[in-house]
Design a protein around this motif. Structure first.
Motif, PDB file in Angstrom:
ATOM      1  N   GLU A  58      25.833  43.175  95.774  1.00  0.00           N
ATOM      2  CA  GLU A  58      26.097  43.821  97.075  1.00  0.00           C
ATOM      3  C   GLU A  58      26.477  42.780  98.132  1.00  0.00           C
ATOM      4  O   GLU A  58      27.397  43.000  98.920  1.00  0.00           O
ATOM      5  CB  GLU A  58      24.865  44.604  97.528  1.00  0.00           C
ATOM      6  CG  GLU A  58      25.083  45.374  98.809  1.00  0.00           C
ATOM      7  CD  GLU A  58      23.870  46.178  99.222  1.00  0.00           C
ATOM      8  OE1 GLU A  58      23.751  46.478 100.422  1.00  0.00           O
ATOM      9  OE2 GLU A  58      23.031  46.516  98.353  1.00  0.00           O
ATOM     10  N   ASP A  59      25.783  41.640  98.154  1.00  0.00           N
ATOM     11  CA  ASP A  59      26.121  40.558  99.092  1.00  0.00           C
ATOM     12  C   ASP A  59      27.553  40.088  98.876  1.00  0.00           C
ATOM     13  O   ASP A  59      28.312  39.894  99.837  1.00  0.00           O
ATOM     14  CB  ASP A  59      25.194  39.352  98.901  1.00  0.00           C
ATOM     15  CG  ASP A  59      23.755  39.617  99.284  1.00  0.00           C
ATOM     16  OD1 ASP A  59      23.508  40.509 100.126  1.00  0.00           O
ATOM     17  OD2 ASP A  59      22.874  38.934  98.726  1.00  0.00           O
ATOM     18  N   LEU A  60      27.917  39.889  97.619  1.00  0.00           N
ATOM     19  CA  LEU A  60      29.256  39.406  97.290  1.00  0.00           C
ATOM     20  C   LEU A  60      30.328  40.421  97.669  1.00  0.00           C
ATOM     21  O   LEU A  60      31.386  40.052  98.186  1.00  0.00           O
ATOM     22  CB  LEU A  60      29.346  39.061  95.807  1.00  0.00           C
ATOM     23  CG  LEU A  60      28.402  37.946  95.340  1.00  0.00           C
ATOM     24  CD1 LEU A  60      28.482  37.788  93.838  1.00  0.00           C
ATOM     25  CD2 LEU A  60      28.696  36.644  96.056  1.00  0.00           C
ATOM     26  N   GLU A  61      30.061  41.699  97.456  1.00  0.00           N
ATOM     27  CA  GLU A  61      31.020  42.738  97.830  1.00  0.00           C
ATOM     28  C   GLU A  61      31.209  42.784  99.337  1.00  0.00           C
ATOM     29  O   GLU A  61      32.329  42.961  99.824  1.00  0.00           O
ATOM     30  CB  GLU A  61      30.562  44.094  97.303  1.00  0.00           C
ATOM     31  CG  GLU A  61      30.699  44.220  95.796  1.00  0.00           C
ATOM     32  CD  GLU A  61      30.082  45.496  95.242  1.00  0.00           C
ATOM     33  OE1 GLU A  61      29.278  46.150  95.948  1.00  0.00           O
ATOM     34  OE2 GLU A  61      30.406  45.837  94.090  1.00  0.00           O
ATOM     35  N   LYS A  62      30.133  42.616 100.105  1.00  0.00           N
ATOM     36  CA  LYS A  62      30.241  42.585 101.568  1.00  0.00           C
ATOM     37  C   LYS A  62      31.066  41.387 102.033  1.00  0.00           C
ATOM     38  O   LYS A  62      31.896  41.502 102.928  1.00  0.00           O
ATOM     39  CB  LYS A  62      28.859  42.553 102.210  1.00  0.00           C
ATOM     40  CG  LYS A  62      28.126  43.863 102.135  1.00  0.00           C
ATOM     41  CD  LYS A  62      26.756  43.754 102.771  1.00  0.00           C
ATOM     42  CE  LYS A  62      25.987  45.054 102.634  1.00  0.00           C
ATOM     43  NZ  LYS A  62      24.633  44.945 103.197  1.00  0.00           N
ATOM     44  N   MET A  63      30.820  40.219 101.416  1.00  0.00           N
ATOM     45  CA  MET A  63      31.599  39.026 101.762  1.00  0.00           C
ATOM     46  C   MET A  63      33.076  39.247 101.468  1.00  0.00           C
ATOM     47  O   MET A  63      33.932  38.891 102.282  1.00  0.00           O
ATOM     48  CB  MET A  63      31.101  37.809 100.984  1.00  0.00           C
ATOM     49  CG  MET A  63      29.888  37.159 101.531  1.00  0.00           C
ATOM     50  SD  MET A  63      29.634  35.600 100.633  1.00  0.00           S
ATOM     51  CE  MET A  63      27.903  35.365 100.906  1.00  0.00           C
ATOM     52  N   GLN A  64      33.377  39.827 100.313  1.00  0.00           N
ATOM     53  CA  GLN A  64      34.781  40.060  99.961  1.00  0.00           C
ATOM     54  C   GLN A  64      35.439  41.033 100.921  1.00  0.00           C
ATOM     55  O   GLN A  64      36.603  40.844 101.280  1.00  0.00           O
ATOM     56  CB  GLN A  64      34.887  40.562  98.531  1.00  0.00           C
ATOM     57  CG  GLN A  64      34.716  39.468  97.522  1.00  0.00           C
ATOM     58  CD  GLN A  64      34.923  39.940  96.105  1.00  0.00           C
ATOM     59  OE1 GLN A  64      34.412  40.977  95.714  1.00  0.00           O
ATOM     60  NE2 GLN A  64      35.671  39.169  95.341  1.00  0.00           N
ATOM     61  N   ALA A  65      34.719  42.062 101.349  1.00  0.00           N
ATOM     62  CA  ALA A  65      35.283  43.005 102.323  1.00  0.00           C
ATOM     63  C   ALA A  65      35.598  42.293 103.636  1.00  0.00           C
ATOM     64  O   ALA A  65      36.652  42.520 104.245  1.00  0.00           O
ATOM     65  CB  ALA A  65      34.319  44.169 102.549  1.00  0.00           C
ATOM     66  N   LYS A  66      34.704  41.415 104.073  1.00  0.00           N
ATOM     67  CA  LYS A  66      34.943  40.655 105.301  1.00  0.00           C
ATOM     68  C   LYS A  66      36.109  39.683 105.123  1.00  0.00           C
ATOM     69  O   LYS A  66      36.887  39.464 106.056  1.00  0.00           O
ATOM     70  CB  LYS A  66      33.682  39.897 105.713  1.00  0.00           C
ATOM     71  CG  LYS A  66      32.574  40.806 106.203  1.00  0.00           C
ATOM     72  CD  LYS A  66      31.344  39.999 106.536  1.00  0.00           C
ATOM     73  CE  LYS A  66      30.203  40.885 106.977  1.00  0.00           C
ATOM     74  NZ  LYS A  66      28.988  40.098 107.275  1.00  0.00           N
ATOM     75  N   ILE A  67      36.214  39.099 103.941  1.00  0.00           N
ATOM     76  CA  ILE A  67      37.332  38.190 103.663  1.00  0.00           C
ATOM     77  C   ILE A  67      38.653  38.932 103.812  1.00  0.00           C
ATOM     78  O   ILE A  67      39.624  38.395 104.347  1.00  0.00           O
ATOM     79  CB  ILE A  67      37.203  37.566 102.260  1.00  0.00           C
ATOM     80  CG1 ILE A  67      36.121  36.488 102.288  1.00  0.00           C
ATOM     81  CG2 ILE A  67      38.525  36.975 101.781  1.00  0.00           C
ATOM     82  CD1 ILE A  67      35.748  35.953 100.933  1.00  0.00           C
ATOM     83  N   MET A  68      38.712  40.169 103.360  1.00  0.00           N
ATOM     84  CA  MET A  68      39.950  40.951 103.486  1.00  0.00           C
ATOM     85  C   MET A  68      40.319  41.160 104.955  1.00  0.00           C
ATOM     86  O   MET A  68      41.486  41.126 105.315  1.00  0.00           O
ATOM     87  CB  MET A  68      39.817  42.296 102.776  1.00  0.00           C
ATOM     88  CG  MET A  68      39.672  42.195 101.290  1.00  0.00           C
ATOM     89  SD  MET A  68      41.051  41.295 100.556  1.00  0.00           S
ATOM     90  CE  MET A  68      40.264  40.621  99.136  1.00  0.00           C
ATOM     91  N   LEU A  69      39.314  41.347 105.809  1.00  0.00           N
ATOM     92  CA  LEU A  69      39.594  41.494 107.241  1.00  0.00           C
ATOM     93  C   LEU A  69      40.149  40.200 107.825  1.00  0.00           C
ATOM     94  O   LEU A  69      41.126  40.208 108.566  1.00  0.00           O
ATOM     95  CB  LEU A  69      38.324  41.899 107.990  1.00  0.00           C
ATOM     96  CG  LEU A  69      37.765  43.274 107.694  1.00  0.00           C
ATOM     97  CD1 LEU A  69      36.419  43.452 108.395  1.00  0.00           C
ATOM     98  CD2 LEU A  69      38.740  44.366 108.114  1.00  0.00           C
ATOM     99  N   VAL A  70      39.513  39.099 107.483  1.00  0.00           N
ATOM    100  CA  VAL A  70      39.967  37.801 107.987  1.00  0.00           C
ATOM    101  C   VAL A  70      41.347  37.492 107.438  1.00  0.00           C
ATOM    102  O   VAL A  70      42.236  37.050 108.165  1.00  0.00           O
ATOM    103  CB  VAL A  70      38.965  36.686 107.614  1.00  0.00           C
ATOM    104  CG1 VAL A  70      39.525  35.316 107.930  1.00  0.00           C
ATOM    105  CG2 VAL A  70      37.657  36.901 108.353  1.00  0.00           C
ATOM    106  N   ARG A  71      41.520  37.738 106.164  1.00  0.00           N
ATOM    107  CA  ARG A  71      42.814  37.475 105.522  1.00  0.00           C
ATOM    108  C   ARG A  71      43.920  38.243 106.224  1.00  0.00           C
ATOM    109  O   ARG A  71      44.963  37.690 106.565  1.00  0.00           O
ATOM    110  CB  ARG A  71      42.741  37.870 104.052  1.00  0.00           C
ATOM    111  CG  ARG A  71      44.033  37.664 103.306  1.00  0.00           C
ATOM    112  CD  ARG A  71      43.989  38.290 101.968  1.00  0.00           C
ATOM    113  NE  ARG A  71      44.194  39.731 102.108  1.00  0.00           N
ATOM    114  CZ  ARG A  71      44.346  40.558 101.096  1.00  0.00           C
ATOM    115  NH1 ARG A  71      44.265  40.105  99.863  1.00  0.00           N
ATOM    116  NH2 ARG A  71      44.541  41.825 101.295  1.00  0.00           N
ATOM    117  N   ASP A  72      43.681  39.521 106.455  1.00  0.00           N
ATOM    118  CA  ASP A  72      44.704  40.336 107.109  1.00  0.00           C
ATOM    119  C   ASP A  72      44.967  39.866 108.532  1.00  0.00           C
ATOM    120  O   ASP A  72      46.100  39.893 108.997  1.00  0.00           O
ATOM    121  CB  ASP A  72      44.289  41.806 107.098  1.00  0.00           C
ATOM    122  CG  ASP A  72      44.294  42.406 105.705  1.00  0.00           C
ATOM    123  OD1 ASP A  72      44.868  41.778 104.787  1.00  0.00           O
ATOM    124  OD2 ASP A  72      43.728  43.499 105.536  1.00  0.00           O
ATOM    125  N   ALA A  73      43.930  39.427 109.224  1.00  0.00           N
ATOM    126  CA  ALA A  73      44.098  38.987 110.613  1.00  0.00           C
ATOM    127  C   ALA A  73      44.789  37.632 110.708  1.00  0.00           C
ATOM    128  O   ALA A  73      45.562  37.390 111.632  1.00  0.00           O
ATOM    129  CB  ALA A  73      42.737  38.911 111.300  1.00  0.00           C
TER     130      ALA A  73
END
Length: 97
Positions: A58-73
């Protein structure tokens, strides 16, 4: 930092930083603690153990979701975005995290 960091984040990988002194890119607008793992240089021999025990799926999935936001930004063109919108998104609200 290098293109390897950008490439890995673009692919959804969670960056692992070794050592305490490295300056993260965009450190003033990105909360790296929520999208990366930091391991001290003294623990390098235990890297696998640390990565497998410190973080849940669950921690890793949350980090990956946040990475997608940063990546897109950060890594996508903002051609249709006004400077005011960029300022608000990345500075006033301290990034997408």
């Amino acid at each position: 930092w290098s293109f390897r960091l950008i490439d890995s984040m673009y692919g959804g990988c969670i960056p692992v930083f070794i050592g305490e002194s490295a300056l993260r890119p965009f450190h003033d607008i990105i909360d790296w603690s929520g999208i990366s793992v930091r391991i001290s240089a003294g623990d390098i021999n235990r890297i696998e153990e640390i990565l497998l025990t410190r973080y849940s799926l669950e921690d890793l999935e949350k980090m990956q979701a946040k990475i997608m936001l940063v990546r897109d930004a950060l890594f996508y063109p903002l051609d249709d975005t006004s400077p005011e919108e960029i300022q608000e998104q990345m500075v006033d609200r301290r990034g997408p995290l």
